[in-house]
Design an enzyme around this catalytic site. Structure first.
Site, short mmCIF file in Angstrom:
data_model
loop_
_atom_site.label_atom_id
_atom_site.label_comp_id
_atom_site.label_asym_id
_atom_site.label_seq_id
_atom_site.Cartn_x
_atom_site.Cartn_y
_atom_site.Cartn_z
N LYS A 159 0.84 -1.20 0.00
CA LYS A 159 0.00 0.00 0.00
C LYS A 159 0.87 1.24 0.00
O LYS A 159 1.97 1.25 0.59
CB LYS A 159 -0.99 -0.02 1.17
CG LYS A 159 -0.37 0.10 2.54
CD LYS A 159 -1.33 -0.31 3.66
CE LYS A 159 -2.44 0.68 3.91
NZ LYS A 159 -3.10 0.44 5.25
N SER A 234 -8.06 0.64 4.88
CA SER A 234 -7.26 1.44 4.01
C SER A 234 -6.39 0.63 3.04
O SER A 234 -5.92 1.17 2.05
CB SER A 234 -6.35 2.35 4.83
OG SER A 234 -5.48 1.59 5.64
N SER A 258 -8.12 -2.06 8.72
CA SER A 258 -7.56 -1.73 7.40
C SER A 258 -7.01 -2.90 6.59
O SER A 258 -6.83 -2.77 5.38
CB SER A 258 -6.47 -0.68 7.55
OG SER A 258 -7.04 0.57 7.79
#
Ligand SMILES: *[C@@H]1O[C@H](CO)[C@@H](O)[C@H](O)[C@H]1NC(C)=O
Ligand SMILES: *[C@@H]1O[C@H](CO)[C@@H](O)[C@H](O)[C@H]1NC(C)=O
Length: 554
Positions: A159, A234, A258
């Protein structure tokens, strides 16, 4: 129906205030009235959620016109990472071929998904060729290679809010859009040291804190099973690209679901390890010295078999605190489940998800020969509030981070900018500022007490061999933007950050909307191996990851 369960919320609240001297009949009348109110609220919530979806589907999205996601025709992209590593080691496949195939797949799916936001394909291909050259000349045996470089030549992604040297490191903030990481985060460094090759960075919500992966730097990521739907956040780009076979290994981080949330919405595996074991250096603004944080990195994979090898690498030698190599005898497990945690801020859990959890419990019961026990604890009725309080103990200053640590962003400057369309932020960080500045903070003593109570109750029932199946979310992936109207629906993931327990998010097939659903498998701290062993069994029984291409690509 879920109202029965919520009914007890009421008796809990009134119970706190009740004095002994209250007559029984007064109590039961109050209880009835309360249950009625809760029932009305639950129906209202069902109707409200339905109406929001109806309006969004009429205005923004037409689900009847489904886009078929393209895919390259190759078995490489659907193979697990452990097996790819084995084939590369034994020279059955070249690393270059593997990399080329995944890159081709990303090029096919990414225009639809927008999950990979920065690539390093040429560098990665060069590194793959180096690996192949090394393998043709090394004197190490296959076994030695496996121990020293378990993922040699296998691609991975990360990420964007985790630092990878030379790559964008904007966290989705416009003020950081030209910032590159100058060194690798510890977890990236470790995964690279295992021989794996970084393909690129994936999308996130602005500054990680929202359930949709959309920001003003890179735009929005779409769900591979239905482009009109969210991927979660996320680590949304990671889960999305895994599900769409653009990468075999993903690195996520989890402070309020997340890792597990996008894994659920995209139908892949995500493991949030026991907190406090994995280094957070290079995870957004973190230095790795934050004590007692809820944040932890963790592996995200399409197949359960890849979780432990990747987890071990990400943990480094603190994997010694876990028993990841222990053989788990599933027959000795004590299975428990919750089907409706009953937090009134969260939408009621859908019947379909409850039934799926029940089917998983029944399957495990057939192995343990016990009947999985349905449990309920009053602490679960306050998942969001307990998380909100726990967030106040984190060291980061949200308003300060939002400005890339120049000055605190305030509502008084941002709201006028928002109204005149000049704000550089997406809406979620501004909503968080409202939550922090306008809404009352959670009572500290109450929250500490309640958290301790819940933790002790769970530790007691879980013991050494207990696992708890817990709903991930009330429903499968909602439409983009719908989460603004149900902002607390992530709380069933977040409560396990508060508790710091290990959890594996397990995919359990598609629902009737053709979207992934799944369940959280929870164990006591340091019992990560139990979660993962159960995940493996559920994958075997329910099929795990389902291809997003199969139904469309005939
Ligand atoms: C991200 O990286 C790419 C390539 O390294 C670069 O072209 C781009 O400007 C960077 N920033 C953004 C916001 O895309
Ligand atoms: C991890 O291993 C390294 C060297 O192998 C050692 O120096 C370090 O102290 C170890 N850390 C822990 C937490 O055991």
């Amino acid at each position: 129906m879920s109202c029965l369960c919520y009914g007890s919320v009421c008796s809990f609240y009134t119970g706190e205030k009740n004095r002994r001297k209250n007559s029984r009949s007064k109590k039961s009348i109050r209880k009835m009235a309360c249950n009625l109110l809760i029932t009305v609220l639950v129906y209202f919530r069902f109707a409200y959620d339905w109406l929001i979806d109806f309006i969004i589907s009429k205005i923004l999205y037409d689900d009847t016109k489904k886009t078929a996601l393209p895919s390259v025709k190759s078995n490489i992209i659907t193979e697990n990472a452990v097996s790819l590593a084995e084939k590369i080691r034994t020279k059955e496949l070249s690393s270059e071929t593997v990399l080329k195939t995944f890159i081709e797949q990303i090029k096919a799916v990414n225009p639809f998904l927008n999950s990979l936001v920065e690539e390093r394909f040429e560098f990665a291909l060069n590194e793959a060729r180096e690996v192949d050259k090394y393998l043709s000349s090394t004197s190490l045996s296959i076994e030695e290679l496996k121990t020293e470089k378990p993922f040699l030549g296998v691609p991975f992604t990360c990420k964007e809010s985790v630092a990878a040297k030379g790559m964008n490191f904007s966290l989705g903030l416009l003020s950081r859009k030209d910032i590159k990481a100058t060194e690798d985060a510890d977890i990236v460094e470790k995964v690279k040291a295992s021989g794996a090759i970084l393909l690129g960075m994936t999308n996130i919500p602005e500054i990680n804190l929202w359930v949709e992966s959309r920001n003003n730097v890179y735009g929005q990521t779409n769900n591979p099973y239905n482009l009109n739907r969210i991927v979660g956040g996320s680590s949304g780009g990671e889960a999305c690209l895994l599900a769409a076979c653009g990468t075999p290994l993903g690195l996520g981080t989890d402070i309020g679901g997340s890792i597990r949330m996008p894994a659920f919405y995209c139908g892949v595996f995500g493991h949030k390890p026991t907190a406090g074991l994995m280094s957070n250096r290079g995870v957004s603004f973190r230095t790795g010295n934050e004590k007692g944080t809820m944040v932890t990195g963790g592996p995200m994979t399409k197949y359960c078999v890849d979780i432990i090898p990747l987890l071990k690498i990400m943990l480094g030698n603190s994997s010694n605190f876990l028993q990841l190599d222990a053989q788990v005898d599933l027959r000795t497990l004590n299975v428990m489940y919750v089907d409706e945690p009953g937090d009134i801020l969260v939408s009621p859990v859908s019947e379909e998800i409850k039934n799926t959890i029940k089917r998983a419990v029944n399957h495990l019961n057939s192995i343990t020969q016990n009947s999985g026990q349905k449990v309920s604890f009053s602490g679960f009725r306050h998942c969001f509030k307990l998380w909100k309080h726990a967030m106040t103990k984190e060291t980061d200053n949200f308003a300060f981070d939002l400005s890339n640590r120049e000055k605190e962003v305030t509502l008084w400057t941002e709201v006028p900018r928002l109204l005149t369309g000049c704000t550089q932020f997406t809406l979620p960080p501004l909503l968080r500022l409202v939550d922090l500045n306008v809404f009352k903070p959670v009572n500290k003593n109450w929250a500490e007490e309640k958290t301790k109570e819940l933790k002790n109750e769970l530790l007691e029932v879980l013991g050494d061999n207990g696992i708890l199946l817990f709903p991930s979310a009330p429903e499968s992936a909602p439409y983009h933007y719908a989460p603004f109207f149900r902002p607390y629906n992530f709380a069933y993931w977040a409560i396990f950050n508060v508790l710091k327990f290990p959890v594996t998010q397990v995919p359990l097939g598609l629902d009737k909307r053709n979207l992934p659903i799944g369940v959280q498998v929870v164990a006591a701290p340091y019992k990560d191996h139990l979660c993962i062993a159960v995940a493996r069994e559920l994958e075997k029984a329910f099929g795990g990851w389902v291809s997003p291409f199969s139904s469309d690509m005939k």
